[in-house]
Design an enzyme around this catalytic site. Structure first.
Site, short mmCIF file in Angstrom:
data_model
loop_
_atom_site.label_atom_id
_atom_site.label_comp_id
_atom_site.label_asym_id
_atom_site.label_seq_id
_atom_site.Cartn_x
_atom_site.Cartn_y
_atom_site.Cartn_z
N CYS A 4 23.97 -35.75 40.10
CA CYS A 4 23.60 -34.57 39.33
C CYS A 4 23.50 -33.34 40.25
O CYS A 4 22.76 -33.34 41.24
CB CYS A 4 22.27 -34.81 38.62
N CYS A 7 19.93 -31.92 40.54
CA CYS A 7 19.08 -32.80 41.37
C CYS A 7 19.38 -32.55 42.85
O CYS A 7 18.46 -32.51 43.68
CB CYS A 7 19.27 -34.26 41.02
N HIS A 46 14.66 -35.47 36.42
CA HIS A 46 15.95 -35.39 35.74
C HIS A 46 15.80 -35.72 34.25
O HIS A 46 15.47 -36.85 33.89
CB HIS A 46 16.98 -36.34 36.37
N ASN A 87 21.37 -24.43 26.36
CA ASN A 87 22.55 -25.01 25.73
C ASN A 87 22.40 -26.52 25.76
O ASN A 87 22.16 -27.10 26.82
CB ASN A 87 23.81 -24.60 26.51
N HIS A 98 21.59 -31.54 33.31
CA HIS A 98 20.20 -31.62 33.78
C HIS A 98 19.53 -30.45 33.05
O HIS A 98 19.94 -29.29 33.24
CB HIS A 98 20.14 -31.46 35.30
N HIS A 100 18.04 -27.34 31.59
CA HIS A 100 17.78 -26.05 32.23
C HIS A 100 17.66 -24.96 31.18
O HIS A 100 18.29 -25.02 30.13
CB HIS A 100 18.87 -25.69 33.25
P1 5GP Z 1 25.15 -24.44 31.12
O1 5GP Z 1 26.57 -23.97 30.89
O2 5GP Z 1 25.11 -25.93 31.38
O3 5GP Z 1 24.16 -24.00 30.08
O4 5GP Z 1 24.67 -23.72 32.45
C1 5GP Z 1 25.00 -24.16 33.73
C2 5GP Z 1 24.82 -22.97 34.64
O5 5GP Z 1 24.81 -23.44 35.97
C3 5GP Z 1 25.97 -21.94 34.54
O6 5GP Z 1 25.44 -20.67 34.14
C4 5GP Z 1 26.57 -21.92 35.94
O7 5GP Z 1 26.96 -20.63 36.36
C5 5GP Z 1 25.45 -22.49 36.79
N1 5GP Z 1 25.90 -23.20 37.96
C6 5GP Z 1 26.90 -24.13 38.03
N2 5GP Z 1 27.03 -24.60 39.29
C7 5GP Z 1 26.09 -23.94 40.03
C8 5GP Z 1 25.72 -24.00 41.42
O8 5GP Z 1 26.28 -24.75 42.23
N3 5GP Z 1 24.71 -23.18 41.82
C9 5GP Z 1 24.06 -22.35 40.96
N4 5GP Z 1 23.10 -21.57 41.47
N5 5GP Z 1 24.37 -22.27 39.65
C10 5GP Z 1 25.37 -23.06 39.19
ZN ZN Z 2 19.47 -33.99 37.62
#
Ligand code: 5GP
Ligand code: ZN
Length: 114
Positions: A4, A7, A46, A87, A98, A100
């Site tokens: 993950c 994680c 997690h 989301n 994970h 968020h």
């Molecule tokens: P989701 O699309 O799952 O709601 O949000 C995932 C978020 O994680 C996205 O806004 C993306 O830009 C962010 N993200 C993806 N990989 C990384 C990373 O390696 N570091 C950071 N700081 N953010 C990340």
């Molecule tokens: Zn995780």
């Protein structure tokens, strides 16, 4: 969870720009900001997504919202309003499995969300 991404960020195996941390919550800047301020708030435990929140782990979600309230008072960008987004599932746009919460501020937001 070994594979993950978040994680790994919590463990420091992948670098991140930390904003806040305590025993149960980690907050860092999103790598692809969708607003002038774009933080991700995650439980250290997690939990894959909002569907997995239950009586046993929901305390951390309440705590995340306490942290949101605290952070919103520490930065001028939050004074006119901010948005919190979760989301859940692929069709809702979840890409990291994970739990968020996106915390966005510093611009006007439209409704309904896309
Ligand atoms: P989701 O699309 O799952 O709601 O949000 C995932 C978020 O994680 C996205 O806004 C993306 O830009 C962010 N993200 C993806 N990989 C990384 C990373 O390696 N570091 C950071 N700081 N953010 C990340
Ligand atoms: Zn995780």
């Amino acid at each position: 969870m070994e594979d993950c991404l978040f994680c790994k960020i919590i463990k420091g195996e992948i670098p991140s720009k930390k904003i806040y941390e305590d025993e149960t919550v980690y907050v860092f800047e999103d790598i692809a900001p969708a607003a002038p301020v774009h933080y991700l708030l995650i439980p250290k435990e997690h939990i894959c997504c909002a569907k997995e929140i239950n009586e046993e782990n929901s305390k951390v979600v309440a705590h995340i919202f306490e942290v949101i309230s605290k952070l919103s008072k520490e930065n001028e960008s939050f004074k006119d309003g901010f948005r919190v987004v979760n989301n859940c599932g692929e069709s809702a746009g979840q890409t990291v499995f994970h739990l968020h919460f996106h915390l966005l501020a510093g611009r006007e937001f439209q409704w309904p969300a896309g």
